[in-house]
Every structure is written in C-alpha cells, then in structure tokens.
Design a protein around this motif. Sequence first.
Motif, mmCIF file in Angstrom:
data_model
loop_
_atom_site.group_PDB
_atom_site.id
_atom_site.type_symbol
_atom_site.label_atom_id
_atom_site.label_comp_id
_atom_site.label_asym_id
_atom_site.label_seq_id
_atom_site.Cartn_x
_atom_site.Cartn_y
_atom_site.Cartn_z
ATOM 1 N N UNK A 260 0.840 -1.204 0.000
ATOM 2 C CA UNK A 260 0.000 0.000 0.000
ATOM 3 C C UNK A 260 0.873 1.252 0.000
ATOM 4 N N UNK A 261 1.974 1.204 0.715
ATOM 5 C CA UNK A 261 2.941 2.308 0.756
ATOM 6 C C UNK A 261 3.450 2.613 -0.661
ATOM 7 N N UNK A 262 3.820 1.564 -1.394
ATOM 8 C CA UNK A 262 4.323 1.740 -2.756
ATOM 9 C C UNK A 262 3.290 2.405 -3.654
ATOM 10 N N UNK B 13 -6.231 -8.395 -4.549
ATOM 11 C CA UNK B 13 -6.459 -8.237 -5.996
ATOM 12 C C UNK B 13 -6.364 -6.773 -6.453
ATOM 13 N N UNK B 14 -6.940 -5.868 -5.689
ATOM 14 C CA UNK B 14 -6.870 -4.450 -6.055
ATOM 15 C C UNK B 14 -5.441 -3.933 -5.975
ATOM 16 N N UNK B 15 -4.714 -4.354 -4.940
ATOM 17 C CA UNK B 15 -3.322 -3.941 -4.825
ATOM 18 C C UNK B 15 -2.497 -4.501 -5.981
ATOM 19 N N UNK C 180 -0.325 -2.318 -8.566
ATOM 20 C CA UNK C 180 1.120 -2.527 -8.685
ATOM 21 C C UNK C 180 1.542 -2.855 -10.116
ATOM 22 N N UNK C 181 0.563 -2.977 -11.007
ATOM 23 C CA UNK C 181 0.868 -3.305 -12.395
ATOM 24 C C UNK C 181 0.963 -4.799 -12.661
ATOM 25 N N UNK C 182 0.365 -5.602 -11.783
ATOM 26 C CA UNK C 182 0.448 -7.048 -11.911
ATOM 27 C C UNK C 182 -0.777 -7.663 -12.581
ATOM 28 N N UNK C 183 -1.694 -6.843 -13.021
ATOM 29 C CA UNK C 183 -2.948 -7.340 -13.592
ATOM 30 C C UNK C 183 -2.767 -8.336 -14.715
ATOM 31 N N UNK C 184 -1.786 -8.115 -15.574
ATOM 32 C CA UNK C 184 -1.565 -9.022 -16.701
ATOM 33 C C UNK C 184 -0.500 -10.084 -16.403
ATOM 34 N N UNK C 185 0.047 -10.071 -15.194
ATOM 35 C CA UNK C 185 1.099 -11.015 -14.828
ATOM 36 C C UNK C 185 0.615 -12.118 -13.888
#
Length: 92
Positions: free
Chosen positions: A49-51, A79-81, A85-90
């Motif tokens: 969350x900090x990031x 899931x939202x985090x 973080x840009x992990x949606x497609x990973x």
Amino acid sequence: MEKIRIPRLLVTPTVKERAKRIAETWKASLEERGGIENVKTPDVHTFLQHLVTFGIVKKEDVNLYRKLVVGSAWRKQMPKLAVSLGLGDKMP
C-alpha cells in the motif's frame, strides 16, 4: 468572480524520496526476517500500500511484488493492490 484553483501536489518530491528510502529499508530487512515466507501479512499489505500510495512502484521489483501478493492472496485487498502494482496481466 470565479475562483481559480491551482492544483497542488499531494506528494511532494521530498516526501516521495523519503517514501522511497523507507521502502528500500523494508526490502533490505526481508533477509533479516528470513525471507518473504516469514513476513507477516499485515506488513506485506502495508508495504504494498505504501508503494501504491506514494507512486514508487519499481518495474525491476515486479517479481518481488508478485511473490508478496501470492503469499497473502487470501486478503480481500490483494487483488486491487495487485492491479495497482501493475500485476494485472502477470497473474491469473
């Protein structure tokens, strides 16, 4: 007469630099705590969350973020985090 609103930075460059140092210190402490497997889920959530909050996500740390999310996947906020973080497609 209409007021003109001047946008203000929510996170100043100084605060962002401080947030980066805090994040790097946390990452460095992972080894002292015995690795990712031994980090408590609330700590993982706070770190991620900090990031996101300070906009300091690093592309070179995506694998670390993925491992942290997977290790705490049962938390409903993960899931939202992960997407933030840009992990949606990973991640499936």
